[in-house]
Design a protein around this motif. Structure first.
Motif, PDB file in Angstrom:
ATOM      1  N   SER A   1       3.815   3.159  -4.519  1.00  0.00           N
ATOM      2  CA  SER A   1       4.058   1.917  -3.883  1.00  0.00           C
ATOM      3  C   SER A   1       2.817   1.012  -3.704  1.00  0.00           C
ATOM      4  O   SER A   1       3.093  -0.289  -3.766  1.00  0.00           O
ATOM      5  N   ALA A   2       1.699   1.669  -3.410  1.00  0.00           N
ATOM      6  CA  ALA A   2       0.442   0.958  -3.385  1.00  0.00           C
ATOM      7  C   ALA A   2       0.126   0.006  -4.339  1.00  0.00           C
ATOM      8  O   ALA A   2      -0.032  -1.078  -4.627  1.00  0.00           O
ATOM      9  N   ARG A   3       0.312   0.620  -5.621  1.00  0.00           N
ATOM     10  CA  ARG A   3       0.124  -0.068  -6.901  1.00  0.00           C
ATOM     11  C   ARG A   3       1.160  -1.283  -6.870  1.00  0.00           C
ATOM     12  O   ARG A   3       0.654  -2.244  -7.452  1.00  0.00           O
TER      13      ARG A   3
ATOM     14  N   THR B   1      -8.950  -3.356   3.759  1.00  0.00           N
ATOM     15  CA  THR B   1      -9.591  -2.124   3.236  1.00  0.00           C
ATOM     16  C   THR B   1      -9.049  -0.850   3.876  1.00  0.00           C
ATOM     17  O   THR B   1      -8.465  -0.177   2.988  1.00  0.00           O
ATOM     18  N   GLY B   2      -9.349  -0.809   5.059  1.00  0.00           N
ATOM     19  CA  GLY B   2      -8.851   0.668   5.881  1.00  0.00           C
ATOM     20  C   GLY B   2      -7.475   0.498   5.834  1.00  0.00           C
ATOM     21  O   GLY B   2      -7.016   1.606   5.506  1.00  0.00           O
ATOM     22  N   ARG B   3      -6.520  -0.454   5.974  1.00  0.00           N
ATOM     23  CA  ARG B   3      -5.139  -0.279   6.031  1.00  0.00           C
ATOM     24  C   ARG B   3      -4.605   0.143   4.720  1.00  0.00           C
ATOM     25  O   ARG B   3      -3.920   0.935   4.430  1.00  0.00           O
ATOM     26  N   ASN B   4      -5.545  -0.453   3.532  1.00  0.00           N
ATOM     27  CA  ASN B   4      -5.125  -0.160   2.375  1.00  0.00           C
ATOM     28  C   ASN B   4      -5.216   1.320   2.213  1.00  0.00           C
ATOM     29  O   ASN B   4      -4.454   1.925   0.924  1.00  0.00           O
ATOM     30  N   LEU B   5      -6.271   2.067   2.408  1.00  0.00           N
ATOM     31  CA  LEU B   5      -6.426   3.561   2.285  1.00  0.00           C
ATOM     32  C   LEU B   5      -5.449   4.323   2.564  1.00  0.00           C
ATOM     33  O   LEU B   5      -4.846   5.170   2.129  1.00  0.00           O
ATOM     34  N   TYR B   6      -4.601   3.911   4.109  1.00  0.00           N
ATOM     35  CA  TYR B   6      -3.754   4.459   4.617  1.00  0.00           C
ATOM     36  C   TYR B   6      -2.369   4.216   3.839  1.00  0.00           C
ATOM     37  O   TYR B   6      -1.799   5.243   3.198  1.00  0.00           O
ATOM     38  N   ALA B   7      -2.188   3.143   3.135  1.00  0.00           N
ATOM     39  CA  ALA B   7      -1.132   2.815   2.520  1.00  0.00           C
ATOM     40  C   ALA B   7      -1.171   3.606   1.037  1.00  0.00           C
ATOM     41  O   ALA B   7      -0.356   4.336   0.743  1.00  0.00           O
ATOM     42  N   LEU B   8      -2.378   3.916   0.494  1.00  0.00           N
ATOM     43  CA  LEU B   8      -2.744   4.473  -0.642  1.00  0.00           C
ATOM     44  C   LEU B   8      -2.227   5.926  -0.633  1.00  0.00           C
ATOM     45  O   LEU B   8      -1.847   6.308  -1.227  1.00  0.00           O
TER      46      LEU B   8
END
Lengths: 883, 337
Positions: free
Chosen positions: A748-750, A735-742
């Protein structure tokens, strides 16, 4: 780098039985039957059939608007067909969304790779699916697996480098590696070659050959007929949403293909007319600049088309930009006619008769939402004004119509917004734009990139015609065929220098291509095609480059630098005022830092996700008042209940924020501006002017303030706990890494299947919860609670976050930095007090501190980028693979 | 801040948002008239307008700034700084006219510094103006401490809440209207204004089109500083006092008005007319609420709610509009006539 196992990595599925690498022609991996898709009343795809077989490349051809990208989106799960069926291995299936497509083994490589610029290569490959150990993301495994994947494809990139440093071709390679890492059985390549150079295309095709041997089914889309017929085993031609023909590529000639695509006899590709060539319009001698361009000499004459041929990054565009005043050369002389000139700016170059059509029409060329008219007249707007700077609209429309007509732009009128035009038409609008100022010299940087065959021929015709009218043209292209077909003379660029020249009549395609690439051809062409590396020792172990070490250091420097700055501040204050180091004073500092710190943690993760929360102060005030009131009326309850009440209030307000931003899609800055007013007004109304003093509250409340563990106040422990907790979560949870990705790239995150809404909602709810907690602590700290507390908290929190090194644009920085930022401000405040500095100076000092810090970070970041880019440029020559 | 939404060209949006706001304004009048029979009186309307003027004056350059994709959070502090400078001048027994001129100079300089750091430091304006918000307020506090000045001459105070003789029209509203016309013409009809929209949409493309983006952005920040100094004059006249904490938090209602006026927070779209209507809506909503006995804090809730509800409603209608655009673009014909 750790040493590689001596057998194929078993967890990557291309370690298949090689016997099965022969394609099975019986059941296609993916079959589309009768696919129809409508948008409103328009049928974009009508009854299209397509079959993809393992180990074979299927090319898809068609002009812009034929339906190719819609088909790709259906395969990728972005669209659902209105009619028709999708069969996987013979059984019917549906593809619902990007994540589902991935699960079913379909990977799509887009023209503009969807990457996360702030994240490392390794993270990009494994985004959303980071390998895990018991406690969280396994960074070591992620890095080594990424490296294995890339080197098995012979891609030499340091997997720890942030992707924003990489070229488009390298990003594509990462996408391919990503596809492999999910055991993709179907790879869809959507115009991968439009934006990369010929040598990189060669490398890409070798990768494709390797993928075929591994049984991957490939759908390949391109504008280049040569590639379509050369790379593909079969080709399907689409026209206006219908499937015209599917045929083995060996049975179809280029002319036939084009005829199917456009439905009529293709006009000759390169209708170059003979033009009378006159005197030199531009002469360049000894031009150097842009860090690597050196000693460029050439002339361009009126009526002449001079071709600049070379790979991406060979210096052609850099020279063009120097000739247009975008960048300044370091050395050299430029003459226009007989006069020596120096272009101060693009406007100056324009006034001197030069027009530049830039390489990237979306980033550098068009203002997409503007109508055609406004785009065309942008450079000459000044000349269209009467007095007072008012624009003469009739004249503007007239000129726009005139030139759009000459370029044969297909549109409903000059008021149509350019973002609804096809690529070819957009390019024509740009051509019109740059012809309006009546230039003497027209520089065209990749004018037919990403343009379909029909429009391409038209643009060539236009260019040729312009030359016959006496215009001098510089045509920059990395399509050898185009340059040979159009130019009177060709100058070949390589590595920032001129590598060759030739004249029409004696053009030699082989020689030109060779001059543009390196003299030493890549070893890996024949030797390793198709061979799966049985051992990774064939690739030399990559030692960390100088630049990577610097990057690594700089990344850590930020938090480290903050600690150092903090220590220096403490030192400075304590030397002047030793009272600073007294236990009681340090406790004060810690306490005043605590509350802002916890709020800053919430604000940090909000900002990392590329949002912002202005309502934090109002949430704190609301929570503080409600929990204090609750405690007033329930003095006998367990103290923990108050905390729950406060957090519940904060959480509820956070949910409202989350709803507005994630569900109603209101920009965060605006939504929280509104809720800031609503919450603050609400609590003021609720309070009715009352103040609740801590003295009327039960003792347990004051205990929160008084309790010490190991001599350190409880609240400080709390802040520390939260900081470390969030810090670890940000680094080690998906989740944390996904926040950075977002935060780094929302789109791209989508595509990577990261639920944008859920994560955005999460950060606002977390921020609310933290503010709720701080509200409860507030009364204990300050003794009284009323409705107007924390009026500036949002500014304090954002300042702490920014000073702590978190980028306001999201995607980078850490919560540790934010916490340090809060401490720094607390020390600053305390220092000003102790040193007897007039307290009226505090605000000004804080403001100056913020400005200085931000300027410093920006300077650091830019220097790092420059160093990295230069070191990569030095590594452009092909790596020799150990035999 | 990501500008993912492709906002249509202003001509298309114009009809929808501004008309919608007009209905909201009419609704406000109707509600106001129902709430109190004093609402529609000339003197009441006059008070409402005069109270809004400082915010409105700052909203004019703020619109330009937001259209270019930037933001200026420091406007409140610049107003405070100018007020403090003027106060100190008056304390030193300088003539009021000199104080006013000095105030304008300081405001313009403050705006210039904002622009300088944003443009040449290549820094996000949100962060820079948070810094200058603190810095300028800090300087105001340094020069004025906690003192307040209120010895303004008659004519000065009439700028704040005086009206033209015999009419209920406040002087400050006249000043505002004149500036509004200037800014509106600038933004919508001149080539400089067009350049601002282009910059807000695609700064790179503008750089490649022979327009100096640096000068444009510097210019809008300077304008913000200058107009803030004028707002300081009007505000101190209105309040009949100048203190270092004058106009704390001014940026919030200003940005609220601009966004409510239909200007896209990410830049590139919006109209001055929309901002004008939004300012009127806010002014009369607050006035009507005040007449109804609603406290300023409760008014704050309503203001925030108006902003959010408008955005929700408009967001829904945008989705409908997008499908319409896609259909229209398919009906194309060649332009060669």
């Amino acid at each position: 780098m750790k040493s590689a196992p001596s057998r194929e990595p078993s967890d990557v599925a291309w370690a298949r039985d090689l016997n099965n690498a022969n394609p099975s022609l019986v059941t296609p991996v993916i079959e589309l039957r009768g696919i129809t898709k409508r948008f409103g009343p328009i049928e974009v795809l009508s009854d299209v059939d397509l079959s993809l077989y393992a180990g074979r490349v299927h090319s898809l051809a068609g002009e812009n608007g034929a339906g190719k990208s819609t088909l790709v989106k259906i395969l990728g799960g972005i669209y659902q067909p209105d009619n028709g069926r999708i069969l996987k291995d013979g059984t019917a299936t549906t593809i619902l969304g990007a994540a589902d497509a991935r699960h079913q083994g379909i990977a799509v490589i887009h023209q503009h790779p969807t990457v996360f610029p702030d994240l490392s290569v390794a993270e990009n490959v494994f985004v959303g699916r980071q390998p895990r150990r018991m406690l969280g993301v396994d960074w070591a495994a992620m890095t080594s697996k990424a490296w294995e994947l890339l080197s098995s494809l012979r891609i030499e990139i340091d997997v720890r480098v942030p992707v924003k440093m990489l070229s488009i071709a390298e990003r594509q390679a990462i996408e391919i590696a990503k596809a492999l890492s999910v055991d993709a059985r179907v790879l869809v390549m959507d115009e991968p070659t439009s934006t990369i150079s010929s040598r990189e295309i060669d490398r890409l095709f070798q990768i494709v050959e390797r993928l075929k041997k591994q049984g991957v089914a490939i759908l390949f889309i391109s504008h280049f007929i040569d590639e379509i017929l050369g790379l593909g085993d079969e080709v399907t031609v689409l026209r206006s949403g219908k499937r015209i023909i599917t045929s083995p590529t060996s049975d179809l000639s280029p002319e036939q293909t084009v005829r199917h695509m456009i439905g009529t006899e293709p006009a000759s590709f390169f209708p170059k007319e003979d033009a009378q060539i006159g005197t030199p319009v531009l002469s360049v001698r000894g031009l150097s600049g842009a860090a690597f361009v050196e000693d460029i000499n050439f002339d361009v004459r009126a009526g002449e088309i001079l071709g600049f041929f070379g790979l991406v990054g060979s210096g052609r565009s850099e020279v063009a930009q120097m000739l247009f005043g975008i960048t300044q050369p370091d050395q050299g002389e430029i003459r226009l006619g007989a006069q020596s000139v120096r272009f101060r700016s693009s406007r100056h170059a324009m006034q001197l008769g030069i027009s530049l059509l830039p390489e990237d029409r979306h980033q550098q060329g068009l203002v997409l939402p503007f109508p055609i008219r406004a785009n065309e007249t942008l450079p000459i707007l000044r000349q269209l004004t009467q007095k007072l700077g008012l624009v003469d609209r009739t004249k503007e429309t007239q000129i726009a119509r005139d030139f759009a007509g000459r370029m044969r732009v297909v549109a409903t009128g000059v008021e149509q917004p350019t973002n609804t035009l096809s690529g070819g038409n957009q390019q024509k609008v740009l051509l019109a734009k740059w012809l309006i100022p009546s230039p003497k010299l027209l520089i065209l940087d990749e004018p037919t990139r990403g343009v379909d065959v029909g429009a391409k021929a038209e643009i060539h015709r236009i260019i040729s015609h312009l030359a016959t009218q006496g215009l001098a043209v510089v045509l920059i292209s990395d399509d050898a065929q185009e340059v040979i077909g159009m130019a009177d003379r060709i100058i070949v660029f390589r590595g920032g220098r001129i590598a060759g020249e030739s004249i029409r009549g004696s053009f030699d395609r082989e020689a030109i291509l060779l001059a543009a690439a390196h003299a030493e051809r890549d070893q890996d062409v024949s030797a390793t095609a198709g061979a799966i590396p049985t051992s990774l020792e064939t690739a030399p172990p990559r030692s960390p480059s100088r630049s990577q070490g610097l990057i690594g250091r700089l990344m850590r420097v930020r938090e480290l630098g903050l600690v150092v700055a903090l220590l220096i501040m403490c030192l400075a204050v304590s030397t002047r005022e030793p009272r600073f180091l007294q236990g009681a004073n340090l406790a004060q500092v810690a306490l005043s830092a605590t509350l802002v710190c916890i709020v800053a943690l919430g604000e940090a993760i909000v900002i990392i996700a590329r949002q912002v929360d202005l309502s934090v102060g109002a949430i704190v005030a609301t929570s503080a008042f409600i929990s204090a009131e609750w405690l007033e009326h329930h003095p006998e309850g367990w103290i923990g209940l108050v905390v729950l009440v406060g957090c519940a209030v904060g959480g509820a307000l956070g949910i409202i924020n989350a709803l507005l931003v994630a569900v109603f899609r209101i920009p965060a800055i605006v939504a929280t501006l509104g809720t800031l007013a609503i919450y603050r007004g609400g609590v003021i109304v609720l309070a009715g002017g009352r103040q609740i003093s801590a003295t009327v509250l039960p003792d347990s409340y004051g205990d929160i303030a008084r309790v010490h563990l190991a001599g350190v106040p409880l609240r400080v422990w709390l802040a520390l706990l939260f900081t470390i907790g969030f810090g670890l979560a940000a680094r080690f949870t998906r989740t944390g890494r996904n926040l950075y990705a977002l935060g780094s790239n929302q789109e791209s995150a989508r595509f990577a299947g990261i639920s944008e809404r859920w994560h955005i909602a999460l950060v606002f709810i977390l921020s609310g919860l933290l503010c709720g907690l701080v509200g409860v602590l507030w009364g204990a700290r300050f003794g009284t609670v009323d409705a107007v507390i924390a009026p500036d908290l949002h500014l304090q929190a954002i300042s702490a976050v920014v000073v702590g090194g978190v980028s306001i644009f999201g995607g980078s920085g850490s919560v540790y930095g934010a916490a340090l930022g809060a401490v720094i401000f607390a020390v600053l405040q305390n220092g000003v007090q102790l040193l007897g500095i007039n307290r009226f100076w505090l605000q000004a000092v804080v403001g100056a501190a913020i400005l200085v810090t931000v300027v410093f970070y920006s300077h650091l970041a830019r220097r790092a980028e420059r160093v990295e880019r230069e070191s990569r440029r030095g590594q452009q020559s092909p790596r020799r693979v150990a035999p | 801040m990501n500008s993912g939404q492709t906002t249509d060209w202003l001509r298309r949006s114009f009809a929808r948002w501004e008309v919608f706001l007009l209905f909201v304004l009419i609704g406000t009048f109707i509600c106001g008239a129902n709430v109190s029979r004093y609402f529609l009186t000339a003197s009441n309307l006059s008070i409402a307008l005069a109270g809004m003027t400082p915010t409105a004056i700052v909203a004019l350059p703020m619109t330009l700034i937001i259209v270019t994709g930037e933001i200026d959070i420091s406007v409140g502090s610049i107003v405070g700084l100018c007020a403090s400078v003027m106060a100190v001048c008056l304390e030193q027994k300088l003539p009021v006219e000199v104080a006013m001129v000095l105030g304008v100079v300081v405001g313009t300089l403050a705006g210039f510094i904002n622009g300088l750091i944003v443009v040449y430091g290549v820094l996000p304006s949100l962060v820079v103006t948070i810094g200058t918000l603190a810095l300028y307020r800090g300087i105001a506090q340094i020069i004025l401490n906690e003192r307040g000045v209120s010895g303004f001459p008659e004519w000065y105070q009439s700028i704040g809440f005086g009206t033209i003789d015999g009419t209920p029209i406040p002087w400050s509203s006249i000043i505002f209207i004149l500036f509004f016309i200037g800014f509106a013409v600038f933004l919508h009809a001149t080539h400089w204004g067009r350049a601002l929209y282009a910059i807000g949409n695609n700064r790179e493309a503008v750089r490649f089109s022979g327009i100096s983006t640096n000068r444009a952005i510097l210019g809008v920040f300077v304008a913000s500083g200058t107009m803030s100094s004028l707002a300081a004059i009007i505000l101190t006249a209105y309040l009949a006092s100048a203190r270092s904490d004058t106009a704390i938090g001014l940026e919030l209602p200003v940005i609220t008005a601009v966004v409510l006026g239909g200007v896209n927070i990410f830049g590139g779209a919006g109209t001055m007319i929309g901002v004008l209507i939004a300012l009127l809506v806010l002014a009369f909503v607050q006035n009507a609420l005040g007449l109804a006995g609603v406290t300023p804090e409760e008014q704050q809730i309503v203001t925030g709610a108006v902003l959010i509800v408008t955005l929700i409603v408009f967001g829904a209608s945008e989705i409908l509009q997008k499908t319409g655009t896609l259909w229209r673009s398919r009906r194309a014909r060649s332009l060669k006539d």
